[in-house]
Design a protein around this motif. Structure first.
Motif, PDB file in Angstrom:
ATOM      1  N   UNK A  79     -21.242  26.043 -23.656  1.00 20.67           N
ATOM      2  CA  UNK A  79     -21.539  27.419 -23.238  1.00 20.67           C
ATOM      3  C   UNK A  79     -22.968  27.532 -22.722  1.00 20.67           C
ATOM      4  N   UNK A  80     -23.906  26.903 -23.430  1.00 16.08           N
ATOM      5  CA  UNK A  80     -25.302  26.921 -22.984  1.00 16.08           C
ATOM      6  C   UNK A  80     -25.455  26.224 -21.643  1.00 16.08           C
ATOM      7  N   UNK A  81     -24.736  25.107 -21.458  1.00 16.29           N
ATOM      8  CA  UNK A  81     -24.819  24.381 -20.186  1.00 16.29           C
ATOM      9  C   UNK A  81     -24.302  25.241 -19.035  1.00 16.29           C
ATOM     10  N   UNK A  82     -23.214  25.971 -19.262  1.00 17.38           N
ATOM     11  CA  UNK A  82     -22.668  26.832 -18.211  1.00 17.38           C
ATOM     12  C   UNK A  82     -23.625  27.971 -17.871  1.00 17.38           C
ATOM     13  N   UNK A  83     -24.353  28.471 -18.869  1.00 19.77           N
ATOM     14  CA  UNK A  83     -25.281  29.578 -18.631  1.00 19.77           C
ATOM     15  C   UNK A  83     -26.517  29.157 -17.855  1.00 19.77           C
ATOM     16  N   UNK A  84     -26.801  27.854 -17.788  1.00 19.40           N
ATOM     17  CA  UNK A  84     -27.997  27.419 -17.069  1.00 19.40           C
ATOM     18  C   UNK A  84     -27.913  27.744 -15.586  1.00 19.40           C
ATOM     19  N   UNK A  85     -26.709  27.724 -15.012  1.00 18.69           N
ATOM     20  CA  UNK A  85     -26.585  28.010 -13.581  1.00 18.69           C
ATOM     21  C   UNK A  85     -26.848  29.483 -13.294  1.00 18.69           C
ATOM     22  N   UNK A  86     -26.465  30.364 -14.212  1.00 22.80           N
ATOM     23  CA  UNK A  86     -26.784  31.787 -14.037  1.00 22.80           C
ATOM     24  C   UNK A  86     -28.291  32.008 -14.096  1.00 22.80           C
ATOM     25  N   UNK A  87     -28.970  31.310 -15.009  1.00 17.13           N
ATOM     26  CA  UNK A  87     -30.427  31.426 -15.102  1.00 17.13           C
ATOM     27  C   UNK A  87     -31.102  30.866 -13.854  1.00 17.13           C
ATOM     28  N   UNK A  88     -30.580  29.765 -13.336  1.00 18.13           N
ATOM     29  CA  UNK A  88     -31.126  29.209 -12.107  1.00 18.13           C
ATOM     30  C   UNK A  88     -30.967  30.182 -10.942  1.00 18.13           C
ATOM     31  N   UNK A  89     -29.810  30.849 -10.871  1.00 16.62           N
ATOM     32  CA  UNK A  89     -29.590  31.848  -9.827  1.00 16.62           C
ATOM     33  C   UNK A  89     -30.533  33.032  -9.995  1.00 16.62           C
ATOM     34  N   UNK A  90     -30.766  33.458 -11.242  1.00 19.94           N
ATOM     35  CA  UNK A  90     -31.682  34.568 -11.498  1.00 19.94           C
ATOM     36  C   UNK A  90     -33.100  34.212 -11.054  1.00 19.94           C
ATOM     37  N   UNK A  91     -33.533  32.993 -11.364  1.00 17.67           N
ATOM     38  CA  UNK A  91     -34.871  32.564 -10.954  1.00 17.67           C
ATOM     39  C   UNK A  91     -34.979  32.479  -9.434  1.00 17.67           C
ATOM     40  N   UNK A  92     -33.918  32.002  -8.774  1.00 21.86           N
ATOM     41  CA  UNK A  92     -33.960  31.914  -7.314  1.00 21.86           C
ATOM     42  C   UNK A  92     -34.000  33.294  -6.675  1.00 21.86           C
ATOM     43  N   UNK A  93     -33.273  34.241  -7.248  1.00 22.66           N
ATOM     44  CA  UNK A  93     -33.341  35.608  -6.739  1.00 22.66           C
ATOM     45  C   UNK A  93     -34.739  36.191  -6.935  1.00 22.66           C
ATOM     46  N   UNK A  94     -35.360  35.881  -8.063  1.00 23.04           N
ATOM     47  CA  UNK A  94     -36.703  36.379  -8.296  1.00 23.04           C
ATOM     48  C   UNK A  94     -37.741  35.766  -7.380  1.00 23.04           C
ATOM     49  N   UNK A  95     -37.446  34.612  -6.784  1.00 18.86           N
ATOM     50  CA  UNK A  95     -38.403  33.929  -5.921  1.00 18.86           C
ATOM     51  C   UNK A  95     -38.401  34.450  -4.500  1.00 18.86           C
TER      52      UNK A  95
END
Length: 313
Positions: free
Chosen positions: A60-76
């Motif tokens: 579950x944690x591994x799957x959530x990493x892609x959402x966090x990566x997308x959030x960081x990319x949107x913030x950039x």
């Protein structure tokens, strides 16, 4: 035309050096794996009978990493990106990153995605640099916090004179290379700093950038912590997190595809140096790599092909 040929020649030379370094690292990793094959075999057997509940937490944690990566990319970036395609692009980029060294695959996917969203090539490259810069700062801050809350955990080894001389020579070489390309580095750094200031002028973008970067690093550490619990690794969670952050940061210096060989060796060495038995450390590293690399690899490549077919990349 001459400048284009020079740039193409330089790119080819850089690619040859990266491929040669990748081959050398993979060869060394193969030799180590052959030498320590009984430990790896016992680690795989131990992982096969691991606690399924903790493995589910890790997945579950591994799957959530892609959402966090997308959030960081949107913030950039300042403009709004399509959320669904953004998450899919991060998933595809993680798979592409396993095929080329130094993160070239993941970078190429993200660069193409941002350009398809209407951004210029220079602004897209700057956005990736902003995300990478903040991600590095977040990792450094986490290591500093964990090292202060867990004193004595990161005991730096005493280096002999030859090793100190080698480290000094590497530092001098890095300074010389930076000085040789200072004009180009300075202009690129100026663009990154300008974008960082513009992003922090919008608090919701800054929160997304820093929060996504923090979540990405913490969730990856959580994957290893959960796997270590599943295989009954006798190390405290904070220690596992600190060892993961330190080992993954060190492995990033060797540009192998997806950290293949370098990250595995660094993680195993860090866990065993932290007091874990060899078989348990091998089990934890195998479980972490299965959940973050090998299991998502084929689905990620299929998503990549689908995005290319739909001209989202």
């Amino acid at each position: 035309m001459t400048s284009e040929r020079i740039a193409l020649t330089a790119a080819r030379r850089s690619a040859y050096w990266q491929l040669a370094l990748t081959f050398a690292v993979l060869t060394a990793a193969g030799c180590l794996a052959r030498r320590h094959w009984p430990v790896l075999e016992n680690g795989a057997l131990r992982l096969a009978v691991a606690d399924q509940g903790w493995l589910l937490v890790a997945a579950t944690a591994a799957a959530a990493t892609w959402a966090c990566s997308a959030l960081a990319q949107q913030g950039a970036v300042l403009r709004a990106l399509p959320s669904g395609r953004l998450v899919a692009a991060q998933f595809a980029a993680s798979a592409a990153g396993q095929l080329l060294p130094a993160g070239l695959g993941a970078g190429a996917v993200n660069l193409r995605f941002l350009m398809r969203c209407g951004m210029s090539a220079s602004r897209s490259a700057t956005a990736l640099a902003v995300k990478a810069t903040v991600g590095g700062l977040v990792r450094a801050a986490l290591i500093a916090v964990l090292a202060t809350t867990c004193p004595g955990v990161l005991g730096l080894p005493r280096l002999s004179v030859p090793w100190l001389a080698l480290a000094g020579a590497a530092g001098v070489l890095a300074v010389l290379l930076t000085a040789a390309r200072w004009a180009r580095c300075r202009s690129a750094l100026a663009l990154v700093l300008a974008d960082i200031r513009a992003i922090h002028a919008r608090p919701h973008r800054a929160v997304a950038l820093w929060g996504g970067s923090l979540g990405f690093a913490v969730l990856h550490a959580l994957v290893l912590i959960a796997v270590s619990r599943a295989v009954a690794l006798p190390l405290a969670p904070l220690l596992v997190a600190l060892l993961y952050l330190a080992a993954s940061s060190a492995a990033a210096l060797l540009p192998t595809p997806g950290g293949l060989g370098s990250l595995d060796a660094a993680l195993t060495f860090a866990l065993t140096a932290g007091g874990a038995p060899g078989a348990a450390a091998a089990s934890a590293v195998l479980g972490y790599r299965l959940l973050t690399v090998w299991v998502p690899l084929l689905p990620g490549l299929l998503v990549l092909a689908l995005l290319v077919r739909r001209k989202a990349l």
